[in-house]
Write an enzyme that holds these catalytic residues in place. Structure first.
Site: not given
Ligand code: ZN
Ligand code: CA
Ligand code: ZN
Length: 304
Positions: A112, A259-260, A263, A269
């Protein structure tokens, strides 16, 4: 002699297969230059190309100089050794401070694009959060937040998202699935709106420099990035080999979306490799379920 002639093409074929196999073993990546630097350590004063390593560590938040010119020299100084030790701590390899094989293997992995250290805060280290008062106060978690813990207002538990106009059609279903998984594990709900509508979150594919200060890098290297609340942008690197599912040599759209979205909701992380919020993903890998660590992170951030 006749049989020999017949076999010749066979040998030629074997040779071609061997060559193509060995070249595909090294997938193209803008991080591969780090392999050539393996073995360097503090005191090396002119390792050709060492400044590339400094820029890598700078990109992910590990290395900053008051005097920026040191970022462009090839001097293995104290600051670089210290940055490497922090990186090694985060990725759980021995903290030698040298660019050894274990460290090179981590650094050249696709990942990432969101930095691990933001404004001097190591999002992967600050974690020995105690879980909220319960039976045991010794349980620790690995989730992390961005500096100052930006989050969506408590009144805003429903977020809308849209895809930008040129979004590839095969990305829509996996991104929808990823939002559903976050919705079923948290207090958030999500709904997709039309491409020209106003929305809280925006998903799209972009290549190289695309105007947000975090240029992508072609095939390999950084795969995607997303911004902390309440910016709401989630960008895939359009130059990757995007696939649906575990396909050798491809990156799974849903795995990256899970995953994104973390965020987008405010998670940084995790140093826990099994967590969705761990920064590294291999080609052919899928991680399709949120880990308890990811879910605990959202609960703690929003105090729910
Ligand atoms: Zn990330
Ligand atoms: Ca890339
Ligand atoms: Zn971007």
């Amino acid at each position: 002699m006749h049989t020999m002639t017949m076999f010749k093409p066979f040998y030629l074929l074997v040779l071609i297969i061997t060559i193509s196999h060995s070249t595909s073993a090294q997938t193209p990546s803008p991080f591969n230059f780090i392999e050539d630097l393996q073995g360097c350590h503090k005191g090396n004063s002119s390792t050709k190309g060492l400044h590339g390593l400094k820029h890598y560590l700078h990109q992910f938040g590990y290395l900053n100089y008051l005097n920026q010119t040191h970022l462009d020299d090839d001097d293995f100084d104290n600051a670089l050794e210290s940055a490497l030790k922090t990186y090694q701590r985060n990725y759980r390899v021995p903290q030698t401070g040298a660019l050894d094989a274990a460290t090179v293997a981590k650094m050249t992995s696709p990942r990432c694009g969101v930095p691990d250290i933001v404004d001097g805060i190591n999002t992967m280290a600050r974690k020995k959060h105690r879980r909220r008062p319960s039976k045991s106060i010794h349980v620790v978690a690995n989730y992390a937040f961005f500096p100052n813990s930006p989050r969506w207002p408590s009144s805003q538990t429903h977020l809308t998202y849209r895809f930008v106009a040129n979004t590839r059609i095969d990305a829509i279903a996996p991104v929808n699935r990823a939002f559903k998984k976050w919705a079923s594990a948290t207090h958030f709900t999500f709904s997709r709106v039309a491409r020209n509508a106003k929305s809280d979150l925006v998903v799209g594919f972009f290549s190289k420099d695309h105007g947000d200060g975090f240029p992508f890098d072609g095939p390999g290297g950084t795969l995607a990035h997303a911004f902390a609340p309440t910016i709401g942008s989630f960008h895939y690197d359009g130059d990757e080999n995007w696939v649906n599912g575990a396909v050798e040599g491809g990156f799974d759209l849903e795995t990256i979306a899970l995953h994104e979205i973390g965020h987008l909701l405010g998670l940084g992380h995790s140093e826990f490799p099994a967590a969705v919020m761990f920064s590294v993903v291999s080609s052919g890998q899928t991680k399709l379920n949120l880990h308890q660590d990811d879910i605990e992170g959202i609960k703690a951030l929003y105090n729910v």
